[in-house]
Motif scaffolding. Sequence first.
Motif, short mmCIF file in Angstrom:
data_model
loop_
_atom_site.label_atom_id
_atom_site.label_comp_id
_atom_site.label_asym_id
_atom_site.label_seq_id
_atom_site.Cartn_x
_atom_site.Cartn_y
_atom_site.Cartn_z
N TYR A 1 1.01 -1.21 0.07
CA TYR A 1 -0.19 0.09 -0.01
C TYR A 1 0.82 1.38 0.07
N ASN B 1 2.58 1.88 -3.33
CA ASN B 1 1.99 2.28 -4.42
C ASN B 1 1.97 4.05 -4.24
N LEU C 1 3.49 6.91 -7.11
CA LEU C 1 2.46 7.42 -7.82
C LEU C 1 3.01 8.71 -8.41
#
Length: 267
Positions: free
Chosen positions: A50, A53, A57
């Motif tokens: 998590y 990511n 980004l």
Amino acid sequence: MTERQAAAYVYGGFLTDSAHAILSKDVKVFLRDVSQWSQLLLLLALVAVYLYNFRVLDLERIPYMAGFVKNIYAFVNLGMAGFVMATVAVRFVFPAVSAEGAAFWIIRTSPVSMRDFLWSKFWTGLVPVLVLTEVLTIAANELLGVDPFLKVVAPIAIVFLSFALVGLATGLGARYPRFTADNPSQVAGSYGGVAFMTLAVLLIIVIVVLLGWPSTTYLIYQLRRMPIGGGRLAMMAGSFLAAAAISIATWLIGMRSGVRALEAMSD
């Protein structure tokens, strides 16, 4: 340092001697149960994915909206951290009372009050849940590079949510125990566990909305370099206070309800 001494050091004056003993016992049982550790490690791996990511980004492709999108993601991250917290609570905190199994009669016949017993369960669950979600929230916001205002609001919100969700899980776990369950997963999937997750999702949504409006308003006024009027400022403060009040009320009502349920069971 023994487990009991470590518990006394961490929790200080929050617990009585009898509650310290229960907490020490719970820590030993958890450390010796490999099945609990394996599920916790799986959860930590998902948390790492998590955070990764957020790390990769690429918001610079839309530079004119990057700042706005980052701040929106900050509230998405707050909601996701709340869902992670609820998931951990229903799996590890909600079954805490049921985990006593047939040996619960020993607690009932001992000089330990049901209040001390249940509050020891609460403090046992609060610290790891709070630490996990605080690290998740702070790390994700740092990777996103959100506004400093949100970097302060989000961790404070996590503290209040931690008390609310862990208190709710502990209280409902005491109201709907399953002492005959073979493993904690069965307890988490029971009627009480489903009821907790439903209430937890509703609470998270309400808190995110109550925090989102005043925070977004503040950021918009800051971007436009305009002063915030007194009336709007009072409404923003009221929204923050409402979020705090709902969290505290959920925490205390959940715990008191659980204590009353255990005391009625003992009677």
